[in-house]
Design an enzyme around this catalytic site. Structure first.
Site, PDB file in Angstrom:
ATOM      1  N   ASP A  34       0.921  -1.037  -0.119  1.00 40.95           N
ATOM      2  CA  ASP A  34       0.174   0.331  -0.099  1.00 40.95           C
ATOM      3  C   ASP A  34       0.609   1.287  -0.212  1.00 40.95           C
ATOM      4  O   ASP A  34       0.269   2.657  -0.264  1.00 40.95           O
ATOM      5  CB  ASP A  34      -1.084  -0.382   1.310  1.00 40.95           C
ATOM      6  CG  ASP A  34      -0.309  -0.028   2.634  1.00 40.95           C
ATOM      7  OD1 ASP A  34       0.685   0.013   2.390  1.00 40.95           O
ATOM      8  OD2 ASP A  34      -1.264  -0.245   3.940  1.00 40.95           O
ATOM      9  N   SER A  35       1.751   0.904   0.210  1.00 43.48           N
ATOM     10  CA  SER A  35       3.002   2.311  -0.328  1.00 43.48           C
ATOM     11  C   SER A  35       2.966   3.087  -1.855  1.00 43.48           C
ATOM     12  O   SER A  35       3.017   4.125  -2.697  1.00 43.48           O
ATOM     13  CB  SER A  35       4.346   1.671  -0.625  1.00 43.48           C
ATOM     14  OG  SER A  35       5.172   0.511  -0.853  1.00 43.48           O
ATOM     15  N   ASP A  73      -1.416  -6.083   0.093  1.00 38.86           N
ATOM     16  CA  ASP A  73      -1.334  -5.924   1.283  1.00 38.86           C
ATOM     17  C   ASP A  73      -3.146  -5.520   1.677  1.00 38.86           C
ATOM     18  O   ASP A  73      -3.327  -4.766   1.201  1.00 38.86           O
ATOM     19  CB  ASP A  73      -0.638  -4.020   1.691  1.00 38.86           C
ATOM     20  CG  ASP A  73       0.736  -3.511   1.843  1.00 38.86           C
ATOM     21  OD1 ASP A  73       0.935  -4.953   3.237  1.00 38.86           O
ATOM     22  OD2 ASP A  73       1.116  -3.252   1.639  1.00 38.86           O
ATOM     23  N   LYS A 102      -1.208  -9.581   3.362  1.00 40.91           N
ATOM     24  CA  LYS A 102      -0.274  -9.038   4.544  1.00 40.91           C
ATOM     25  C   LYS A 102      -1.272  -7.670   6.294  1.00 40.91           C
ATOM     26  O   LYS A 102      -1.957  -6.618   4.947  1.00 40.91           O
ATOM     27  CB  LYS A 102       0.716  -7.962   3.962  1.00 40.91           C
ATOM     28  CG  LYS A 102       1.763  -7.335   5.372  1.00 40.91           C
ATOM     29  CD  LYS A 102       3.342  -7.669   4.396  1.00 40.91           C
ATOM     30  CE  LYS A 102       3.552  -5.826   3.777  1.00 40.91           C
ATOM     31  NZ  LYS A 102       3.241  -4.421   4.483  1.00 40.91           N
ATOM     32  N   GLU A 104      -0.676  -4.903   9.249  1.00 42.67           N
ATOM     33  CA  GLU A 104       0.335  -4.878   9.453  1.00 42.67           C
ATOM     34  C   GLU A 104      -0.667  -4.656  11.270  1.00 42.67           C
ATOM     35  O   GLU A 104      -1.882  -4.096  11.535  1.00 42.67           O
ATOM     36  CB  GLU A 104       0.089  -2.809   9.276  1.00 42.67           C
ATOM     37  CG  GLU A 104       0.600  -2.874   8.157  1.00 42.67           C
ATOM     38  CD  GLU A 104       0.895  -1.328   7.805  1.00 42.67           C
ATOM     39  OE1 GLU A 104       1.102   0.131   8.927  1.00 42.67           O
ATOM     40  OE2 GLU A 104       1.069  -1.140   7.595  1.00 42.67           O
ATOM     41  N   GLU A 171      10.258  -4.079  10.058  1.00 46.70           N
ATOM     42  CA  GLU A 171      10.565  -2.655   9.141  1.00 46.70           C
ATOM     43  C   GLU A 171      11.226  -1.277  10.504  1.00 46.70           C
ATOM     44  O   GLU A 171      10.467  -1.870  11.443  1.00 46.70           O
ATOM     45  CB  GLU A 171       9.241  -2.166   8.551  1.00 46.70           C
ATOM     46  CG  GLU A 171       9.572  -0.529   8.041  1.00 46.70           C
ATOM     47  CD  GLU A 171       7.963  -0.086   6.956  1.00 46.70           C
ATOM     48  OE1 GLU A 171       7.326  -0.603   6.870  1.00 46.70           O
ATOM     49  OE2 GLU A 171       8.419   0.774   6.377  1.00 46.70           O
TER      50      GLU A 171
HETATM   51  O1  KIV Z   1       3.602  -1.339   1.539  1.00 44.71           O
HETATM   52  C1  KIV Z   1       4.501  -0.953   1.580  1.00 44.71           C
HETATM   53  O2  KIV Z   1       5.818  -1.563   0.528  1.00 44.71           O
HETATM   54  C2  KIV Z   1       5.575  -2.446   2.426  1.00 44.71           C
HETATM   55  C3  KIV Z   1       6.514  -2.271   2.470  1.00 44.71           C
HETATM   56  C4  KIV Z   1       7.734  -0.995   3.497  1.00 44.71           C
HETATM   57  C5  KIV Z   1       6.767  -3.235   3.839  1.00 44.71           C
HETATM   58  O3  KIV Z   1       4.697  -2.828   3.488  1.00 44.71           O
END
Ligand code: KIV
Length: 253
Positions: A34-35, A73, A102, A104, A171
């Site tokens: 989600d970056s 994510d 994924k 968090e 992270e």
């Molecule tokens: O969203 C993302 O790119 C991430 C990485 C920084 C691990 O979670």
């Protein structure tokens, strides 16, 4: 790969072309992170990313991939309760073809991980700096430098492993802490800003190609010394597998 002592190379990907090049270059895992909210959509955090954005980008990435594992994510507030997570994770994997979600967070996610696992959905945990909690954290800072903070991250890693997470991302945590968690875990631990002692490494693809506005201290521009993107991806995957990247200078104390 962890059992064989092979390092795992992972990159973020947001579209089919970059996914195809990274897949061909030997990158083991592609993370539809989600970056993308920051590096693709231009927001100043990941909080504005929606489930449909993640489904769309995961579909694009999946089309470019032949062999890499695709992890996606779950965006902010799409997994606040176990059954909300189940419905949204089902859509994410079902509509995109990605293989792992994924999430968090630490021990509070135990019931969610168990529910998803029981319904056939593998989960990757994410501990340390949690970008979706930026308003609570107050900044993108290294986590677990103090003994209490380090202990919480260790206990969260154990709690997530005990309920069946398939792998873990750490992270921005001190290198020593990341190495200890990786050694204690039987699941693969993938670091970013977590030093050389993890089982694998992930970078945001725009950072390692030098496209991002600022290169984070823990990243390296692999394109600067290469003629093409695929070679840069290959260099990165090989540097991770040989244990040459990240070096001590890419970690934190
Ligand atoms: O969203 C993302 O790119 C991430 C990485 C920084 C691990 O979670």
């Amino acid at each position: 790969m962890k059992r064989r002592g092979e390092k795992i190379a992972c990159l973020t990907a947001y579209d089919a072309s970059f996914a195809r090049l990274a897949d061909a270059a030997g990158v083991d895992i592609l993370l539809v992170g989600d970056s993308l909210g920051m590096v693709v959509q231009g927001h100043d955090s990941t909080l504005g990313v929606r489930l449909n954005d993640m489904i769309y980008h995961a579909q694009l990435v999946r089309r470019g991939v032949k062999r890499s594992l695709v992890v996606v994510d779950m965006p902010f507030m799409s997994y606040a309760t176990p059954y909300q997570a189940l419905g949204n994770a089902g859509r994410l994997l079902g509509e995109s073809g990605a293989q792992v979600v994924k999430l968090e967070g630490g021990a509070w996610l135990a019931a969610t991980v168990e529910l998803l696992g029981a319904r056939g959905i593998p989960v990757c945990g994410h501990l340390g700096l949690l970008p979706q909690s930026i308003n609570k954290l107050g900044g993108y800072r290294v986590q677990g430098r103090d003994p209490q903070g380090a202990e919480v991250i260790k206990r969260d890693a154990e709690a997530l492993e005990s309920v069946g997470v398939a792998m873990l991302v750490l992270e921005c945590v001190p290198s020593q802490l990341a190495a200890e968690i990786s050694a204690a875990a039987t699941i693969p631990v993938i670091g970013i800003g977590a030093g050389p002692g993890c089982d694998g490494q992930v970078l945001v693809v725009y950072d390692m190609l030098g496209i991002s506005e600022r290169l984070p201290r823990f990243a390296k521009n692999f394109l600067a010394v290469r003629a093409g993107v695929e070679e840069a991806f290959r260099d990165y995957a090989e540097a991770v597998k040989r244990g040459e990247f990240p070096g001590a200078e890419h970690g934190f104390e």
